[in-house]
Enzyme design. Structure first.
Site, PDB file in Angstrom:
ATOM      1  N   GLY A   1     -31.539  10.609 -38.222  1.00 56.93           N
ATOM      2  CA  GLY A   1     -30.135  10.909 -37.969  1.00 56.93           C
ATOM      3  C   GLY A   1     -29.259   9.898 -38.667  1.00 56.93           C
ATOM      4  O   GLY A   1     -28.956  10.046 -39.855  1.00 56.93           O
TER       5      GLY A   1
ATOM      6  N   THR B   1     -24.798  22.721 -38.626  1.00 51.49           N
ATOM      7  CA  THR B   1     -23.671  23.573 -38.246  1.00 51.49           C
ATOM      8  C   THR B   1     -23.690  24.823 -39.116  1.00 51.49           C
ATOM      9  O   THR B   1     -23.900  24.714 -40.324  1.00 51.49           O
ATOM     10  CB  THR B   1     -22.347  22.816 -38.448  1.00 51.49           C
ATOM     11  OG1 THR B   1     -22.365  21.663 -37.630  1.00 51.49           O
ATOM     12  CG2 THR B   1     -21.143  23.678 -38.071  1.00 51.49           C
TER      13      THR B   1
ATOM     14  N   HIS C   1      -4.385  16.951 -14.825  1.00 50.84           N
ATOM     15  CA  HIS C   1      -4.538  18.232 -14.125  1.00 50.84           C
ATOM     16  C   HIS C   1      -5.209  18.089 -12.767  1.00 50.84           C
ATOM     17  O   HIS C   1      -5.272  19.066 -12.014  1.00 50.84           O
ATOM     18  CB  HIS C   1      -5.356  19.209 -14.980  1.00 50.84           C
ATOM     19  CG  HIS C   1      -4.610  19.779 -16.151  1.00 50.84           C
ATOM     20  ND1 HIS C   1      -4.236  19.020 -17.237  1.00 50.84           N
ATOM     21  CD2 HIS C   1      -4.150  21.028 -16.405  1.00 50.84           C
ATOM     22  CE1 HIS C   1      -3.594  19.788 -18.104  1.00 50.84           C
ATOM     23  NE2 HIS C   1      -3.516  21.005 -17.620  1.00 50.84           N
TER      24      HIS C   1
ATOM     25  N   LEU D   1     -28.353  17.444 -43.789  1.00 60.85           N
ATOM     26  CA  LEU D   1     -28.866  16.099 -44.083  1.00 60.85           C
ATOM     27  C   LEU D   1     -29.835  15.640 -42.997  1.00 60.85           C
ATOM     28  O   LEU D   1     -30.946  15.195 -43.276  1.00 60.85           O
ATOM     29  CB  LEU D   1     -27.689  15.115 -44.210  1.00 60.85           C
ATOM     30  CG  LEU D   1     -28.016  13.630 -44.371  1.00 60.85           C
ATOM     31  CD1 LEU D   1     -28.775  13.380 -45.679  1.00 60.85           C
ATOM     32  CD2 LEU D   1     -26.731  12.784 -44.362  1.00 60.85           C
TER      33      LEU D   1
ATOM     34  N   GLU E   1     -20.858  14.034 -38.343  1.00 54.35           N
ATOM     35  CA  GLU E   1     -20.504  13.416 -39.645  1.00 54.35           C
ATOM     36  C   GLU E   1     -20.610  11.885 -39.561  1.00 54.35           C
ATOM     37  O   GLU E   1     -19.798  11.156 -40.107  1.00 54.35           O
ATOM     38  CB  GLU E   1     -19.083  13.780 -40.119  1.00 54.35           C
ATOM     39  CG  GLU E   1     -18.595  15.194 -39.923  1.00 54.35           C
ATOM     40  CD  GLU E   1     -19.303  16.260 -40.725  1.00 54.35           C
ATOM     41  OE1 GLU E   1     -20.550  16.267 -40.658  1.00 54.35           O
ATOM     42  OE2 GLU E   1     -18.634  17.080 -41.346  1.00 54.35           O
TER      43      GLU E   1
ATOM     44  N   ARG F   1       3.824  21.415 -12.494  1.00 51.59           N
ATOM     45  CA  ARG F   1       3.125  21.114 -11.243  1.00 51.59           C
ATOM     46  C   ARG F   1       3.985  20.195 -10.375  1.00 51.59           C
ATOM     47  O   ARG F   1       4.391  19.120 -10.820  1.00 51.59           O
ATOM     48  CB  ARG F   1       1.801  20.431 -11.570  1.00 51.59           C
ATOM     49  CG  ARG F   1       1.084  19.812 -10.390  1.00 51.59           C
ATOM     50  CD  ARG F   1       0.431  20.847  -9.533  1.00 51.59           C
ATOM     51  NE  ARG F   1      -0.425  20.218  -8.524  1.00 51.59           N
ATOM     52  CZ  ARG F   1      -0.973  20.894  -7.525  1.00 51.59           C
ATOM     53  NH1 ARG F   1      -0.744  22.195  -7.384  1.00 51.59           N
ATOM     54  NH2 ARG F   1      -1.751  20.270  -6.669  1.00 51.59           N
TER      55      ARG F   1
END
Lengths: 262, 379
Positions: B131, B158, B337, B125, B362, B267
């Site tokens: 866009g 894609t 982390h 599209l 999308e 951890r």
């Protein structure tokens, strides 16, 4: 050709398991049950024969009623039908008793080939294929990592610690397979749907000609006298190196040699 | 994940998807993403397990599954490897347009090859200059005998260069949305070529390319519905596609949460696992709560779709909420982390880069808000 694949319902290999403190059998309700991983290889091998030469492939499972989900899983790979042997008296059966029941069920069936995993992931005895061969007076090609069929002749590469041995037999025969034999497929969704309508025959001990006094925990030849939980994981051994790499490398090599890994 | 409202075979289907994701997808994701390698073999294996045509009629080779089930499969796959889950969503979106709007003849010829996964689908599209303002597209198709002759450049496609077919939105008439038509364009159409893949910050194993149409000839019977219906087809396809992105976002967020939970339990700082500190525990609680809420939202939207009720607003809400929350979860996963979250030894920095794209594809999340607010105010 008619191929029968004996399979086993086992507790999830990755799960931690509980043992019944009274009779030391596995508490099967405490963990999720799956199809024994080694049976995926035997099913794959049977399916390849079916797709190449044409064959009817039947799954055979000894287990409690709930094992029907395992049977359905096996059928979802595209097998043609199933036999399930279910009887309360079977609970706690060891390898000999299991082989006795499977042999009883197989005596009632016509087949050219029995293909099974070389071991179950819970008991890991690797005994049942050979015992089954003994009960049925059939040749057993065990630990096969390659299987070829030429007419009625089977040629298998039997895995050994250092390589393989080529063994041959005439059908009917029993083949047990190891991981190296193939890369098993995943079931397809259409296979899952089709599994619902595949014929499943359920039999009790009487129907397979085995007396309750020959099977079950009390009549098994092996007895579990004691069970202890696995000790908690110990901290590993730390190897220090002076920066040169040689000190550490030698320490690791010595360790591996002491453990007979190298 | 909720397991209510599922038939036994649907549960087995989800088990299959989960097992495939854990055993085959997750171990591949880091390497394929780093090398920007499209995992074509994994799509072939999905096809071999009949996972490429789940929500389509069995008459055309599909499995007739409701969206509520198909989307859970997408979620499981995305949890293992986002590019694969998202790839299935895009394939389904494109296939849906053909299944719903192509002529009987085209459906008979093409659809079984799509639902079987033999042909991978793509949807086109956007253009370099159009866009969010999709109706401003300029790629033009002009009738010449039994063909349309197509000229123009499409963007952000894609599976560009890897797909077997493209659902192309192009202009056959006047300016604006009413002059747009949808065409089924086979990949081997003469005059269709592909620009080099975009160099993206994440989702690198899913190729994104421009399509270049230079006097490309597409048979007129490849027109979906009628001339001028293309924009409506594009928007309806996106409603379903947004559910796919929402499911992908939930899968990605779940993966980031799973990784954070195991890291926080393992951890140790100050002599105990960092999960014992409320500062970390509260982060994990918010991550998990949002994941469940996002999942419930996309499944509610899917149920409405499956029941034939209007669901566009709720699909936009699910896409908006799930992708915004995935971004937050991925960001917090890196935080849990600490320094280890910022290096490629752990997957969470990749999740962070991947989550970002879900707020854009999308329809950007700003466009989702436009869709939602317009729909709210219309009543």
């Amino acid at each position: 050709m008619r191929i029968i694949c004996p399979v086993k319902r086992v507790p999830d290999t990755a799960a931690s398991k509980k043992v019944d403190p009274d009779d030391f059998t596995l508490d099967r309700d405490s963990v999720e049950a799956i199809l024994n991983a080694n049976d995926e290889w035997s099913i794959e091998e049977a399916m390849r024969i079916k797709e190449r030469d044409g064959a009817e492939v039947i799954v055979l499972c000894m287990g409690p009623e709930q094992a029907q989900t395992t049977v359905r899983k096996a059928l979802s790979y595209g097998l043609d039908g199933a036999i399930q042997v279910t009887d309360p008296a079977i609970h706690g059966s060891d390898a000999v008793a299991t082989a006795r029941v499977l042999a009883g069920a197989l005596r009632e069936e016509s087949f050219d080939l029995i293909i099974m995993g070389n071991q179950s992931s819970d008991a890991r005895t690797t005994l049942v294929p050979a015992m089954l061969a003994e009960f049925l007076d059939l040749p057993a090609l065990t630990y096969a990592r390659k299987l070829e069929i030429d007419g009625r002749k089977l040629t298998a590469h039997r895995e050994t610690a250092s390589g393989h041995v080529v063994v041959e037999a005439e059908m009917p025969a029993i083949v047990s397979v190891v991981e190296a034999i193939n890369e098993p497929r995943y079931p397809s969704f259409k296979g899952i749907m089709a599994a619902k309508s595949k014929p499943l025959s359920t039999r009790d001990l009487g129907a397979v000609g085995v007396d309750a006094s020959e099977v079950g925990l009390a009549n098994s030849w092996t007895q579990i006298i004691e069970a202890t939980p696995r000790p908690p994981k110990q901290a590993g051994e730390k190897v220090d190196d002076d920066g040169s790499g040689t000190v550490g490398a030698k320490a690791i090599a010595d360790f591996l040699a002491a453990q007979k890994f190298i | 994940m909720t397991v209510t409202r599922l038939e036994p075979e649907q549960r087995e289907l989800l088990d299959l998807a989960r097992e495939f994701a854990v055993r085959e997808l997750a171990p591949r994701a880091a390497a394929d993403e780093a090398a920007a390698t499209f995992p074509a073999d994994l799509f072939r294996r999905l096809a071999a397990s009949d996972l490429m045509g789940l929500p389509f009629d069995s008459e055309y080779g599909g499995s007739g599954q409701p969206y509520a089930v198909y989307l859970r499969v997408v979620e499981e796959l995305a949890r293992g490897f986002l590019a694969v889950g998202l790839g299935l969503s895009v394939h389904t979106l494109a296939t849906w347009a053909v299944a719903t709007f192509a002529s009987d003849e085209v459906r008979k010829t093409w659809l079984p090859r799509m639902t079987s996964g033999e042909l991978l689908g793509a949807y086109s599209l956007s253009e370099p200059g159009s866009g969010s303002d999709a109706a401003g597209l300029t790629t033009r198709a002009v009738r010449d005998g039994d063909d349309y002759v197509v000229n123009g450049t499409k963007a952000w496609v894609t599976h560009g260069g890897e797909a077997g077919f493209y659902v192309l939105m192009c202009r056959t008439g006047e300016e604006g949305s009413r002059g747009i038509s949808a065409l089924l364009v086979p990949a081997d159409t003469p005059g269709l070529s592909f620009a080099p893949p975009e160099r993206k910050m994440g989702l690198r194993s899913s190729p994104t390319r421009q399509l270049i149409f230079d006097d490309a000839r597409v048979p007129t019977h490849h027109l979906l519905a009628e001339e001028g219906h293309g924009f409506r087809i594009a928007m309806a396809a996106l409603d379903g596609g947004r559910l796919g992105i929402a499911a992908c976002a939930v899968g990605l967020a779940q993966a980031a949460l799973d990784q954070s939970l195991s890291y926080a339990a393992e951890r140790e700082q100050f002599g105990r696992p960092i999960a014992d500190f409320q500062g970390i525990g509260f982060l994990l609680a918010d991550m998990a709560t949002g994941v469940e809420a996002a999942r419930a939202l996309y499944l509610e939207a899917a149920d409405r779709r499956d029941l034939g009720q209007p669901y566009a607003r709720m699909a936009a809400m699910a896409k908006l909420f799930a992708s915004d929350h995935a971004m937050r979860v991925a960001t917090d996963a890196v935080q849990v982390h600490g320094g280890y979250g910022y290096v490629t030894d752990y997957p969470v920095e990749r999740y962070l880069r991947e989550a970002k794209v879900l707020q854009i594809v999308e329809g950007t999340n700003q466009v989702q808000r436009v869709v939602i607010s317009r729909d709210l105010l219309r009543r």
